[in-house]
Design a protein around this motif. Sequence first.
Motif, PDB file in Angstrom:
ATOM      1  N   TRP A  17     103.139 -44.635 -43.187  1.00  0.00           N
ATOM      2  CA  TRP A  17     102.625 -43.377 -43.086  1.00  0.00           C
ATOM      3  C   TRP A  17     102.027 -43.170 -41.739  1.00  0.00           C
ATOM      4  N   ASN A  18     101.901 -43.866 -40.884  1.00  0.00           N
ATOM      5  CA  ASN A  18     101.611 -43.505 -39.450  1.00  0.00           C
ATOM      6  C   ASN A  18     102.611 -42.877 -38.721  1.00  0.00           C
ATOM      7  N   TRP A  19     104.122 -43.058 -39.112  1.00  0.00           N
ATOM      8  CA  TRP A  19     104.888 -42.027 -38.631  1.00  0.00           C
ATOM      9  C   TRP A  19     104.911 -40.705 -38.767  1.00  0.00           C
ATOM     10  N   PRO A  24     102.367 -33.659 -35.641  1.00  0.00           N
ATOM     11  CA  PRO A  24     101.522 -32.788 -34.806  1.00  0.00           C
ATOM     12  C   PRO A  24     101.815 -32.780 -33.257  1.00  0.00           C
ATOM     13  N   ILE A  25     102.409 -33.873 -32.932  1.00  0.00           N
ATOM     14  CA  ILE A  25     102.691 -34.109 -31.411  1.00  0.00           C
ATOM     15  C   ILE A  25     103.994 -33.347 -31.209  1.00  0.00           C
ATOM     16  N   VAL A  26     105.177 -33.353 -32.070  1.00  0.00           N
ATOM     17  CA  VAL A  26     106.289 -32.706 -31.605  1.00  0.00           C
ATOM     18  C   VAL A  26     106.346 -31.258 -31.962  1.00  0.00           C
ATOM     19  N   PHE A  32     110.704 -22.690 -29.148  1.00  0.00           N
ATOM     20  CA  PHE A  32     111.236 -21.591 -29.680  1.00  0.00           C
ATOM     21  C   PHE A  32     110.116 -20.874 -30.690  1.00  0.00           C
ATOM     22  N   LEU A  33     109.504 -21.815 -31.280  1.00  0.00           N
ATOM     23  CA  LEU A  33     108.388 -21.522 -32.378  1.00  0.00           C
ATOM     24  C   LEU A  33     107.722 -20.067 -31.853  1.00  0.00           C
ATOM     25  N   PHE A  54      98.716 -24.940 -35.469  1.00  0.00           N
ATOM     26  CA  PHE A  54      98.838 -26.439 -34.939  1.00  0.00           C
ATOM     27  C   PHE A  54      97.945 -27.249 -35.085  1.00  0.00           C
ATOM     28  N   ILE A  55      96.668 -26.634 -34.656  1.00  0.00           N
ATOM     29  CA  ILE A  55      95.346 -27.263 -34.926  1.00  0.00           C
ATOM     30  C   ILE A  55      95.051 -27.772 -36.505  1.00  0.00           C
ATOM     31  N   LEU A  56      95.431 -26.794 -37.411  1.00  0.00           N
ATOM     32  CA  LEU A  56      95.286 -27.197 -38.719  1.00  0.00           C
ATOM     33  C   LEU A  56      96.196 -28.098 -39.309  1.00  0.00           C
ATOM     34  N   LEU A  57      97.649 -27.839 -38.727  1.00  0.00           N
ATOM     35  CA  LEU A  57      98.511 -29.052 -39.080  1.00  0.00           C
ATOM     36  C   LEU A  57      98.023 -30.296 -38.652  1.00  0.00           C
TER      37      LEU A  57
END
Length: 72
Positions: A17-19, A24-26, A32-33, A54-57
């Motif tokens: 699960w840690n993967w 949220p880092i990548v 391009f987003l 991104f914060i919510l992610l």
Amino acid sequence: MTGPEERKAPASDRSPWNWLLVIPIVVPLLTFLFNADGPRFLGFPRFYWLQLAFILLGVGVTTLVYQMTKKR
């Protein structure tokens, strides 16, 4: 010989699960987003509302990993 000399192996933090914490880092590194002005949301350009997304992610993924890896 059984007694205080016998030690249990330390608990491992190696959960698959840690993967998920890589997401949220990548994702914010994918330029391009947010390399455009539109579409606008409530008058804000894409860059600003995408930063909030991104914060919510990050919060969502961190919460999910915590719930799946905590000791019960």
